[in-house]
Motif scaffolding. Structure first.
Motif, PDB file in Angstrom:
ATOM      1  N   SER A 172     -59.097 -35.489  87.221  1.00 15.50           N
ATOM      2  CA  SER A 172     -60.362 -36.135  86.885  1.00 15.50           C
ATOM      3  C   SER A 172     -61.559 -35.312  87.333  1.00 15.50           C
ATOM      4  O   SER A 172     -62.656 -35.470  86.811  1.00 15.50           O
ATOM      5  CB  SER A 172     -60.425 -37.531  87.523  1.00 15.50           C
ATOM      6  N   ALA A 173     -61.340 -34.401  88.288  1.00 14.71           N
ATOM      7  CA  ALA A 173     -62.420 -33.526  88.724  1.00 14.71           C
ATOM      8  C   ALA A 173     -62.642 -32.375  87.772  1.00 14.71           C
ATOM      9  O   ALA A 173     -63.588 -31.601  87.950  1.00 14.71           O
ATOM     10  CB  ALA A 173     -62.116 -32.992  90.119  1.00 14.71           C
ATOM     11  N   GLY A 174     -61.786 -32.236  86.761  1.00 13.06           N
ATOM     12  CA  GLY A 174     -61.945 -31.171  85.787  1.00 13.06           C
ATOM     13  C   GLY A 174     -61.248 -29.886  86.153  1.00 13.06           C
ATOM     14  O   GLY A 174     -61.511 -28.846  85.551  1.00 13.06           O
ATOM     15  N   ALA A 175     -60.358 -29.921  87.149  1.00 15.75           N
ATOM     16  CA  ALA A 175     -59.656 -28.704  87.540  1.00 15.75           C
ATOM     17  C   ALA A 175     -58.615 -28.341  86.491  1.00 15.75           C
ATOM     18  O   ALA A 175     -58.191 -29.172  85.684  1.00 15.75           O
ATOM     19  CB  ALA A 175     -58.977 -28.895  88.903  1.00 15.75           C
ATOM     20  N   ALA A 176     -58.198 -27.086  86.504  1.00 14.91           N
ATOM     21  CA  ALA A 176     -57.235 -26.601  85.524  1.00 14.91           C
ATOM     22  C   ALA A 176     -55.881 -27.275  85.734  1.00 14.91           C
ATOM     23  O   ALA A 176     -55.500 -27.616  86.849  1.00 14.91           O
ATOM     24  CB  ALA A 176     -57.092 -25.083  85.629  1.00 14.91           C
ATOM     25  N   GLU A 177     -55.140 -27.441  84.653  1.00 15.63           N
ATOM     26  CA  GLU A 177     -53.844 -28.104  84.720  1.00 15.63           C
ATOM     27  C   GLU A 177     -52.883 -27.343  85.631  1.00 15.63           C
ATOM     28  O   GLU A 177     -52.146 -27.947  86.405  1.00 15.63           O
ATOM     29  CB  GLU A 177     -53.253 -28.222  83.310  1.00 15.63           C
ATOM     30  N   GLU A 178     -52.879 -26.024  85.529  1.00 17.03           N
ATOM     31  CA  GLU A 178     -51.966 -25.252  86.370  1.00 17.03           C
ATOM     32  C   GLU A 178     -52.266 -25.462  87.839  1.00 17.03           C
ATOM     33  O   GLU A 178     -51.368 -25.586  88.668  1.00 17.03           O
ATOM     34  CB  GLU A 178     -52.052 -23.763  86.029  1.00 17.03           C
TER      35      GLU A 178
END
Length: 997
Positions: free
Chosen positions: A325-331
């Protein structure tokens, strides 16, 4: 010019609007910007303002950060400490078109200068590029903060000229030093940055320093995005975790007050959630706007919609607590989940397992607990090291060790007879006597030694040297057959193995060798040949031991075709099966700690950091504290000034007390079980603080290799009186230099020194065909920590020829089907210039380990041996395996290491309870470093190791100077002292996933 500038702006706005629409529709445009900084694209997005999700321009034209600040009256600088022409043209266009499309910001002159001249390492005109960048910034700041000569109102200067008051300034300085994976340039950047900031704080302005009214943000776009470390999970995680440091101005006026500072501190602690560069963008605009706003759930100060929030406005919203939810990358989110899972598994192990399953004080594990503890994810294969460059060059095209001339020169050459008998100038030495005048003839091999160490011993010389002026040094060796050793073996075998009655003895009372060899092999234990080559990792062996690797690979266990007539699943060439342990772990940084585990089943820990201070007065010496790695072990002795040795104990059958007389030293066990023994060291080790023999255990093998090297050291002192100034003979270097090696007993002539110990072992096998034999050799061929990289591995490459020929000969003998061969290293390279290389730091904890086992050896389960090749094994398991070979076959253990018999019979010395017989049981697939008692500083498991990042050396807590390379040792000690083991587990291993970094 003004009309042209407006046209460029309109074209830029149209291009950006098209790209936003294209990105919104999901077509073209590259990957989505859905993570923390991912490199140049995302770093420039932050500067250019391309972080809006909608099409609205907000309160501006959607330009870059410096454009927005310039609209608010700021003077701006955009500079980089590198030549932009060093990157592809497409990258250059994106760089300056996005950040400075109209060329209105300062910094162009510096960019041109850095492209004019470029010297190694990253210097221009003798100064680092970073120094030029900070000096340029200092000039800009001083000029921007001064009074302007162009005016349109305001105070008047002398002479009646009006002067405009000071304008705020904004400078973006990009340093390129961190964009390389050797850390060499990164290390040079720290003093330059600190000096620059200190200079701003100590400015000569009339109203104080520049920092009084300046906000400072020190950040990076990402972690290193290439190189070997990126291939590991920890490297990938750090790639997504850039650094962020923030300092608010002390003179913040109405914009920065107590609430803003507290909000920044709260967000910096990372308790509310993840922070991204989008927040940095919004925070800077918040400071520049000079106004406060109500805290929301992501509304931005920059207008429009944004993923960022101002870090000084309020604590981060609750939605930021989730990685996705913070927008971090999936990896990145996947990696965080894996690290947290490993932490939770370890926590569960602490909660549910027996009290013995605890985290060790020096970062190790204790006994296998009830919980699985997760699966060991080993670090990836190390990258090519600097030694790879030289290994790739054909050996015929580079320098090689010289061949030894007169290698077969014998002490008993008839041509020496006259010199020895007439001149009296020849000196002789043996395995038991130092140099003295030869007399009428050289000493005979096998002659009885006067004054043996024990009355009943029939000690005989097995090595002789003759040194005559003008002649090459003569060397001869042959292990004699000693009947006292044969009798000792027979008595032991009668007690342990109940052999068949011996054949008729000769007049000496000993059984003839030929007759004894015909006894059933099942009535005596197998021979054990243990070859240890110091400081060799698996990649090192691949580079410099190709012949040996190829020989063992031919005997690797392979699956037969389904439906084979013999019904077996595994087959080996010639009935000898080779097992390669690809995930073997070290239990300490040096030779002593790993040899103590493999040859004694003991744990070696740094003195003063062990459990000794927790021992109750008058107690039994057993560590009572489960938070230490040596928990449940008995204090044995101090092995030197910095080593404490703790060994297994066994309880008496009546319980309570402990048997103090049970030695776990493999040589004591071997002699008790009928073995003739050999111990090999390739230097004169008496008095050395770096050996396990004499330092930890009593040194009493039947035969040894070091007397030959002691005679050579004594000869060196005799020929070169200045050599005695070096002190103890264990410090003597008999190998020469990389460019001028001395591989032979007499420089470049005489017997090759690499063959001395191996020839003695082969001779012992010849002299005792009927007696079980145990031989251990610690070869020093790879223990070369020289500064000269080109010559560092030359001894190893020559030893590859020697040891491969030796092994092939031993595996072709008639008794090979009753001989177990162990070929291993204690650790990888741990000293010299090589440890600066990150590949060497990884290789250090990946020792080369292989075994050759007869396929029909009683008590061996080939399926278990095959499975163990890829499991996490240690020297403790190797010790238990060797111990099992010296006893009648144990009942098979369970599929996952659960022994049907927890330890050998009570009459036998104990083995480590956490160890597993590699030949009779299968190691748990979920085994962790704690369970295997591997210190976490040397753990090969990626999600257990606390800090696998590159350093400037290999962590070694036993050596002053090398302990500085251990991750936060003092902090770890303080955490252990103040906090319980559960808190320490979280703080030192994982910490916050992403605080304000």
């Amino acid at each position: 010019p003004e009309m042209a500038r407006r046209r460029r702006r309109r074209r830029t706005k149209r291009k950006r609007k098209k790209k936003r629409k294209k990105r919104k529709k999901g077509g073209g445009g590259g990957r989505a910007r859905d993570g923390t900084n991912l490199g140049l694209d995302d770093y420039l997005d932050i500067l250019s303002g391309w972080l809006k999700d909608g099409d609205g321009d907000g309160d501006g034209d959607g330009g870059g950060l410096l454009d927005r600040l310039r609209e608010r009256g700021y003077r701006t600088l955009d500079a980089e400490g590198a030549c932009s022409e060093s990157v592809p043209r497409s990258e250059q266009e994106r760089l300056w078109d996005r950040t400075d499309p109209d060329g209105v910001h300062s910094g162009r002159a510096l960019r041109r200068m850095l492209c004019f001249d470029f010297d190694y390492p990253h210097c221009v005109g003798g100064d680092p590029a970073a120094r030029h960048l900070t000096r340029y910034a200092e000039r800009f700041i001083d000029e921007a903060a001064s009074w302007s000569s162009s005016s349109s109102g305001g105070e008047r200067r002398s002479g009646g000229e009006e002067a405009r008051p000071k304008r705020p300034w904004a400078a973006i300085l990009r340093f390129a030093e961190g964009d390389e994976d050797t850390m060499a340039l990164s290390g040079t950047l720290d003093p330059i940055l600190s000096s620059f900031l200190r200079g701003l704080n100590e400015g000569d302005r009339d109203d104080g320093s520049h920092l009084r009214d300046t906000a400072v943000f020190v950040t990076s776009d990402r972690g290193i995005h290439y190189g070997p470390y990126l291939q590991s999970p920890s490297g990938r995680r750090e790639y997504y975790e850039p650094m962020l440091l923030a300092r608010l101005p002390t003179n913040g006026g109405s914009v920065v007050g107590t609430e803003e500072r507290e909000a920044l501190r709260s967000n910096a602690r990372g308790g509310r959630g993840y922070t991204t560069h989008y927040d940095v963008y919004e925070t800077i605009l918040h400071l520049a706007a000079g106004r406060k706003r109500a805290a929301g759930d992501g509304a931005a100060t920059s207008g429009g919609l944004s993923r960022g929030v101002s870090l000084i406005n309020a604590p981060l919203p609750r939605a930021r607590s989730s990685c996705r939810s913070a927008g971090a990358a999936e990896e990145y989110c996947d990696l965080i989940e894996r690290f947290r899972t490993a932490r939770d598994d370890a926590q569960q192990e602490l909660d549910e397992a027996e009290p013995t399953a605890r985290v060790g004080r020096d970062g190790g594990g204790v006994e296998v607990g009830a919980a699985a503890g997760g699966t060991c994810a080993a670090a990836p294969h190390p990258p090519p090291s600097l030694l790879s460059f030289y290994a790739d060059v054909d050996r015929n095209d580079r320098f090689r060790w010289p061949k030894c001339e007169h290698a077969a020169a014998s002490s008993y050459d008839p041509s020496l007879g006259e010199k020895i008998g007439s001149s009296g100038s020849c000196l002789c030495a043996t395995s038991h006597d130092t140099w003295r005048a030869c007399g009428a003839k050289p000493p005979e091999l096998g002659s009885r030694v006067e004054g043996g160490t024990k009355d009943e011993d029939d000690e005989r010389a097995y090595m002789a040297m003759v040194d005559c002026p003008g002649e090459v040094l003569r060397y001869d060796a042959r292990i004699p057959r000693r009947e006292d050793l044969v009798r000792r073996s027979e008595e032991a075998l009668a007690r342990r193995w109940s052999p068949t009655p011996p054949a008729a003895a000769d007049n000496s009372g000993a059984e003839p060798a030929a007759a004894a060899a015909e006894r059933p092999r099942s009535k005596k234990p197998p021979n054990v040949l243990f070859l240890e080559i110091d400081s060799i990792s698996i990649p090192y062996a691949d580079r410099h031991f190709p012949k040996t690797r190829e020989l063992l690979a031919r005997h690797r266990m392979r699956r037969r075709r389904v439906g084979a007539d013999d019904g077996g699943d595994l087959a080996c060439e010639g009935g000898l099966c080779s097992a390669f342990f690809s995930n073997f772990g070290i239990v300490g940084p040096n030779s002593v700690s790993n040899q103590a585990a493999a040859l004694g089943g003991c744990v070696v820990v740094p003195a003063g950091r062990d459990c000794e201070h927790r021992l109750p007065p008058g107690g039994d010496g057993i560590c009572p504290d489960p938070s230490y790695r040596e928990y449940g072990l008995k204090f044995f002795k101090h092995g030197g000034a910095k080593k404490s040795v703790w060994c297994p104990v066994r309880e008496r059958e009546d319980g309570g007390s402990v048997d103090d007389d049970a030695s776990t030293w493999i040589y004591d066990v071997a002699k008790e079980n009928g073995y003739v023994t050999f111990f090999g060291e390739e230097f004169c080790y008496p008095g050395s603080p770096w050996v396990i023999q004499t330092l930890v255990f009593e040194d009493d093998p039947d035969f040894a290799a070091h007397p030959a090297f002691c005679r050579l050291a004594e000869r060196k002192v005799r020929l070169d009186p200045g050599a005695s100034e070096a002190g103890n003979m264990y410090l003597f270097d008999l190998s020469g230099t990389p460019k001028e090696p001395e591989p032979c007993v007499d420089g470049t002539s005489g017997k090759p020194k690499q063959e001395i110990a191996l020839d003695l072992i082969a001779s012992m096998w010849d002299s005792y065909p009927d007696v079980p034999k145990f031989a251990y050799l610690n070869a020093m061929a790879a223990h070369d920590y020289a500064i000269d990289w080109s010559g560092m591995a030359l001894g190893s490459e020559e030893y590859d020829n020697v040891v491969s020929s030796f092994l092939e000969s031993m595996m072709s003998r008639p008794d090979a089907n009753n001989t177990v061969i162990v070929l291993r290293a204690d650790h990888g390279l741990q000293g010299g210039p090589s440890i600066i290389d990150y590949s060497a730091q990884i290789e250090h904890r990946r020792p080369w380990t292989e075994m050759v086992v007869p396929a029909n050896l009683p008590g061996v389960l080939m399926e278990s041996l095959a499975a163990n090749q890829e499991r996490l094994a240690t020297g403790f398991d190797l010790y238990r395996t060797l111990r099992s070979l010296m006893l009648p076959p144990e009942p098979p253990q369970g599929a996952e290491g659960e022994a049907s018999r927890a330890s050998p019979p009570s009459r036998e010395p104990p083995t480590p309870k956490w160890s597993v017989n590699l030949l009779a049981s299968t190691l748990p697939e979920s085994r962790t470093c704690r369970q295997a008692r591997i210190p976490l500083n040397h753990c090969p498991c990626e999600f257990e190791r606390p800090d696998p990042a590159p350093r400037y050396g290999v962590c070694n807590l036993f050596e002053s100077g090398l302990d500085q390379f251990c991750p936060d040792w003092e902090d770890v000690q303080e955490n252990r002292r103040k906090a319980g083991q559960r808190e320490y587990l979280e703080q030192s291993m994982f910490g916050d996933a992403l605080s304000l970094r």
